[in-house]
Design a protein around this motif. Sequence first.
Motif, PDB file in Angstrom:
ATOM      1  N   TRP A 118       0.847  -1.208   0.000  1.00  0.00           N
ATOM      2  CA  TRP A 118       0.000   0.000   0.000  1.00  0.00           C
ATOM      3  C   TRP A 118       0.875   1.249   0.000  1.00  0.00           C
ATOM      4  O   TRP A 118       0.674   2.171  -0.801  1.00  0.00           O
ATOM      5  CB  TRP A 118      -0.895  -0.025   1.232  1.00  0.00           C
ATOM      6  N   ILE A 119       1.893   1.256   0.877  1.00  0.00           N
ATOM      7  CA  ILE A 119       2.780   2.410   0.936  1.00  0.00           C
ATOM      8  C   ILE A 119       3.540   2.574  -0.378  1.00  0.00           C
ATOM      9  O   ILE A 119       3.779   3.693  -0.838  1.00  0.00           O
ATOM     10  CB  ILE A 119       3.726   2.287   2.140  1.00  0.00           C
ATOM     11  N   ALA A 120       3.899   1.462  -1.031  1.00  0.00           N
ATOM     12  CA  ALA A 120       4.581   1.534  -2.327  1.00  0.00           C
ATOM     13  C   ALA A 120       3.721   2.243  -3.367  1.00  0.00           C
ATOM     14  O   ALA A 120       4.209   3.084  -4.132  1.00  0.00           O
ATOM     15  CB  ALA A 120       4.937   0.133  -2.805  1.00  0.00           C
ATOM     16  N   PRO A 144       0.037  -7.822  -1.301  1.00  0.00           N
ATOM     17  CA  PRO A 144      -0.209  -6.399  -1.044  1.00  0.00           C
ATOM     18  C   PRO A 144      -1.553  -6.155  -0.355  1.00  0.00           C
ATOM     19  O   PRO A 144      -2.538  -6.823  -0.640  1.00  0.00           O
ATOM     20  CB  PRO A 144      -0.190  -5.780  -2.448  1.00  0.00           C
ATOM     21  N   ALA A 145      -1.537  -5.174   0.542  1.00  0.00           N
ATOM     22  CA  ALA A 145      -2.730  -4.883   1.344  1.00  0.00           C
ATOM     23  C   ALA A 145      -3.152  -3.427   1.218  1.00  0.00           C
ATOM     24  O   ALA A 145      -3.343  -2.745   2.239  1.00  0.00           O
ATOM     25  CB  ALA A 145      -2.479  -5.242   2.801  1.00  0.00           C
ATOM     26  N   ARG A 196      -6.722   5.994   0.495  1.00  0.00           N
ATOM     27  CA  ARG A 196      -7.257   4.905  -0.326  1.00  0.00           C
ATOM     28  C   ARG A 196      -6.764   5.033  -1.764  1.00  0.00           C
ATOM     29  O   ARG A 196      -6.662   6.131  -2.315  1.00  0.00           O
ATOM     30  CB  ARG A 196      -8.783   4.911  -0.298  1.00  0.00           C
ATOM     31  N   VAL A 197      -6.447   3.896  -2.362  1.00  0.00           N
ATOM     32  CA  VAL A 197      -5.997   3.870  -3.753  1.00  0.00           C
ATOM     33  C   VAL A 197      -6.924   3.065  -4.654  1.00  0.00           C
ATOM     34  O   VAL A 197      -6.887   3.216  -5.874  1.00  0.00           O
ATOM     35  CB  VAL A 197      -4.555   3.317  -3.867  1.00  0.00           C
ATOM     36  N   LEU A 198      -7.753   2.216  -4.054  1.00  0.00           N
ATOM     37  CA  LEU A 198      -8.639   1.361  -4.857  1.00  0.00           C
ATOM     38  C   LEU A 198      -9.930   2.097  -5.195  1.00  0.00           C
ATOM     39  O   LEU A 198     -11.037   1.596  -4.999  1.00  0.00           O
ATOM     40  CB  LEU A 198      -8.931   0.062  -4.101  1.00  0.00           C
ATOM     41  N   THR A 199      -9.762   3.301  -5.734  1.00  0.00           N
ATOM     42  CA  THR A 199     -10.904   4.150  -6.061  1.00  0.00           C
ATOM     43  C   THR A 199     -10.930   4.528  -7.542  1.00  0.00           C
ATOM     44  O   THR A 199     -11.823   5.226  -7.983  1.00  0.00           O
ATOM     45  CB  THR A 199     -10.865   5.439  -5.223  1.00  0.00           C
ATOM     46  N   GLY A 200      -9.945   4.089  -8.283  1.00  0.00           N
ATOM     47  CA  GLY A 200      -9.822   4.409  -9.707  1.00  0.00           C
ATOM     48  C   GLY A 200      -8.523   3.831 -10.212  1.00  0.00           C
ATOM     49  O   GLY A 200      -7.865   3.048  -9.516  1.00  0.00           O
ATOM     50  N   ILE A 201      -8.113   4.193 -11.421  1.00  0.00           N
ATOM     51  CA  ILE A 201      -6.855   3.704 -11.954  1.00  0.00           C
ATOM     52  C   ILE A 201      -5.702   4.284 -11.128  1.00  0.00           C
ATOM     53  O   ILE A 201      -5.642   5.483 -10.881  1.00  0.00           O
ATOM     54  CB  ILE A 201      -6.683   4.086 -13.442  1.00  0.00           C
TER      55      ILE A 201
END
Length: 266
Positions: A118-120, A144-145, A196-201
């Motif tokens: 996630w940090i990556a 990855p989490a 959060r990153v799982l919100t789009g590309i």
Amino acid sequence: MSDAAVTDTPQFITVGTGAEARDIAYIVRPGAPDKDLPTLLWLSGYRSDMSGTKAVELDRFAAQNGFGCIRLDYSGHGASKGRFADGTISRWLEEVLAILAHIAPAEVLVVGSSMGGWIALRLAQELQRQGAATAVAGMVLIAPAPDFTSDLIEPQLSDADRAVLTEKGYLEEPSAYSPEPNIYTRALIEDGRKNRVLTGIIEVGCAVHILQGMEDKDVPYLHAMKLVEHLPADDVVLTFVRDGDHRLSRPQDIAQMLSAVENLVG
């Protein structure tokens, strides 16, 4: 370089000011001057540190093959100072960015495990946003989490759990890897929503290789599949390890990690 070249002597950099200042431990290995290779950057998981099996083996691989390598402990982890309970994704990301700004490698190939994955992803976003001198040449993400606080923890919270979080500011749960319980703070969960990153590309600007155990009890393999949906498809490889657990620290798992690094370098 020989195995004897692997070093475990940390240096320290102070990140933050005033009450937020904390000394962050890191170990840096210079790359071979006659080789044009990215520096390997190890990012540990939640409650893990740079002395773990995968981190040490990555450093050993770097020593044997002429790569530079950077390992670090987030605040509240390993040799670094600061309280673990103060940790958030934003805080730990700030520490990684500070170390990269201090060392200033031209390129890094990031190897992130669990929360380190996630940090990556956030690191790649921030380096691009800042127009930083350091570029991300590739990523190997191990179990990855990303968004684990909002996607994996919050949906499992009972009303009683939420009441404890509100009253005490943290929640404890048994750990499968330590006699000490896992601690999830309200600050970690609230900050996780902002990261959060799982919100789009997810624009990482590099190729990504994901290694995911199908027997992972902490981060289900469906989570890795969800991550793939948010990454540019042409630049992503997802490898399932049918009998692999969350740690993926067996000799055959380490071999796959190092092979993924080699493949990304080309």
